[in-house]
Write an enzyme that holds these catalytic residues in place. Structure first.
Site, PDB file in Angstrom:
ATOM      1  N   ASP A  90       0.829  -1.210   0.000  1.00  0.00           N
ATOM      2  CA  ASP A  90       0.000   0.000   0.000  1.00  0.00           C
ATOM      3  C   ASP A  90       0.868   1.267   0.000  1.00  0.00           C
ATOM      4  O   ASP A  90       2.010   1.242   0.473  1.00  0.00           O
ATOM      5  CB  ASP A  90      -0.886  -0.034   1.259  1.00  0.00           C
ATOM      6  CG  ASP A  90      -2.027   0.954   1.175  1.00  0.00           C
ATOM      7  OD1 ASP A  90      -2.283   1.513   0.087  1.00  0.00           O
ATOM      8  OD2 ASP A  90      -2.669   1.186   2.226  1.00  0.00           O
TER       9      ASP A  90
ATOM     10  N   ASN B  67       1.455   3.455  -2.786  1.00  0.00           N
ATOM     11  CA  ASN B  67       2.107   3.905  -4.029  1.00  0.00           C
ATOM     12  C   ASN B  67       1.664   5.318  -4.413  1.00  0.00           C
ATOM     13  O   ASN B  67       2.492   6.161  -4.772  1.00  0.00           O
ATOM     14  CB  ASN B  67       1.725   2.987  -5.199  1.00  0.00           C
ATOM     15  CG  ASN B  67       2.292   1.604  -5.049  1.00  0.00           C
ATOM     16  OD1 ASN B  67       3.225   1.394  -4.298  1.00  0.00           O
ATOM     17  ND2 ASN B  67       1.720   0.658  -5.775  1.00  0.00           N
TER      18      ASN B  67
ATOM     19  N   ASN C  75     -10.449  -2.473  -6.662  1.00  0.00           N
ATOM     20  CA  ASN C  75      -9.627  -1.448  -7.334  1.00  0.00           C
ATOM     21  C   ASN C  75     -10.186  -1.015  -8.695  1.00  0.00           C
ATOM     22  O   ASN C  75      -9.746  -0.009  -9.257  1.00  0.00           O
ATOM     23  CB  ASN C  75      -8.179  -1.922  -7.518  1.00  0.00           C
ATOM     24  CG  ASN C  75      -7.375  -1.936  -6.228  1.00  0.00           C
ATOM     25  OD1 ASN C  75      -6.444  -2.704  -6.079  1.00  0.00           O
ATOM     26  ND2 ASN C  75      -7.742  -1.078  -5.272  1.00  0.00           N
TER      27      ASN C  75
END
Ligand code: FPP
Length: 227
Positions: A12, A14, A60
Site C-alpha cells: 500500500d 504507491n 480497485n
C-alpha cells in the site's frame, strides 16, 4: 533468525508516495512494481518459500480508468525487465484471484510469466490480481456444492478449494503505508498469521525494512489459541 515460510504483503501507499514527491499516482505504481523485484529477491535469499503480493483487488476497479489501465500494463513491465532475473533466482510466478478476467493483453502476459517460470524450483512469487477474499470463499463454496451435492463442507474441504490450496499457511502478513486493515485480502488464510504494519509507503520499503519485519516476527510468540 526463524524465517517465515509464507509471507503475504499488502503493497500500500504507491499513490501517496508519488504525490509526496509531486508526481502522478501512476509513477508510484511503476516504482511499486519495481520494488517487487528487490523484495522478492531478498525474500528468496533469506529462504522464504512463498511470497504472496496483493497487486490488484476486486475493489480497485473503482479507480479512474487511466490508473486501472496503467496497473494492467505492469505485468508487461515486469516481464520485460525481470524475467531473466526471475529465472536466474529460480523464482516461480503464480497468480491467485480472477486474473483470467483481466484484459486479454494482460492475461496473455500473465500466461507467459507462468509458462516461462513454471519449472523454477525456488521461491513461489504469487501475485494476487483481481483478487478479493470474500469472493474467493464464495466461489470455493459454490464449487464444492456443485461437485458434492447434499454434503456439508468442513474446514479442510474449504481450504482445498481456495486459490491457495497448494500453498503453506501464511505465517506473516505485512502492510505498508501505515493503514491497519486487511482490505479483503486472504481473510481465511490469515486466521493465525502474525500481522506487521509498517509506516513506510511500498516504493520506499527497502530490503532492510523487510528484514526488520522478520526480526519483529521472530519476537512474537505464536500460540494458535493455546497457552
Ligand atoms: C496500493 O497503493 C497499491 C495498488 C492498489 C496497486 C499495487 C500494484 C503494484 C505495486 C504493482 C503491481 C505489479 C504487477 C506486476 C501486477 P495505493 O494506490 O492504494 O496507494 P495510496 O493508498 O497511497 O493511494
Amino acid at each position: 533468525m526463524s524465517i517465515p515460510q509464507h509471507i503475504a504483503i499488502i503493497m500500500d501507499g504507491n499513490g501517496r508516495w508519488a504525490k509526496n514527491i509531486g508526481r502522478e499516482r501512476t509513477h508510484g505504481h511503476y516504482h511499486g512494481a519495481l520494488n517487487i523485484r528487490r523484495i522478492a529477491i531478498k525474500a528468496h535469499q533469506l529462504g522464504v518459500k512463498v511470497l504472496t503480493l496483493f497487486a490488484f483487488s476486486t475493489e480497485n476497479w473503482k479507480r479512474p480508468e487511466s490508473e486501472v489501465s496503467f496497473i494492467m500494463d505492469l505485468p508487461r513491465v515486469f516481464l520485460n525487465n525481470y524475467l531473466q532475473e526471475l529465472l536466474d533466482n529460480d523464482i516461480c510466478i503464480q497468480f491467485i484471484g480472477d486474473w483470467k478476467n483481466l484484459p486479454a493483453s494482460t492475461v496473455k502476459i500473465c500466461e507467459e510469466l507462468l509458462e516461462k517460470t513454471k519449472d523454477n524450483q525456488g521461491m513461489k512469487l504469487v501475485l494476487a490480481i483481481n483478487y478479493g477474499s470474500k469472493q474467493e470463499i464464495v466461489k470455493s463454496v459454490n464449487k464444492f456444492i456443485t461437485q458434492n451435492p447434499n454434503t456439508m463442507i468442513d474446514e479442510t474441504m474449504l481450504e482445498s478449494y481456495l486459490d491457495t490450496s497448494h500453498l503453506p499457511a501464511v505465517d506473516l502478513c505485512i502492510r505498508t503505508s501505515g493503514e491497519k486493515r486487511l482490505s479483503n485480502f486472504l481473510l481465511w488464510q490469515l486466521a493465525y498469521s502474525e500481522l506487521v504494519f509498517c509506516p513506510l509507503h511500498w516504493p520506499e520499503f527497502t530490503e532492510q525494512e523487510f528484514e526488520n519485519t522478520l526480526i519483529e516476527y521472530e519476537s512474537r510468540q505464536r500460540r494458535y489459541g493455546g497457552l
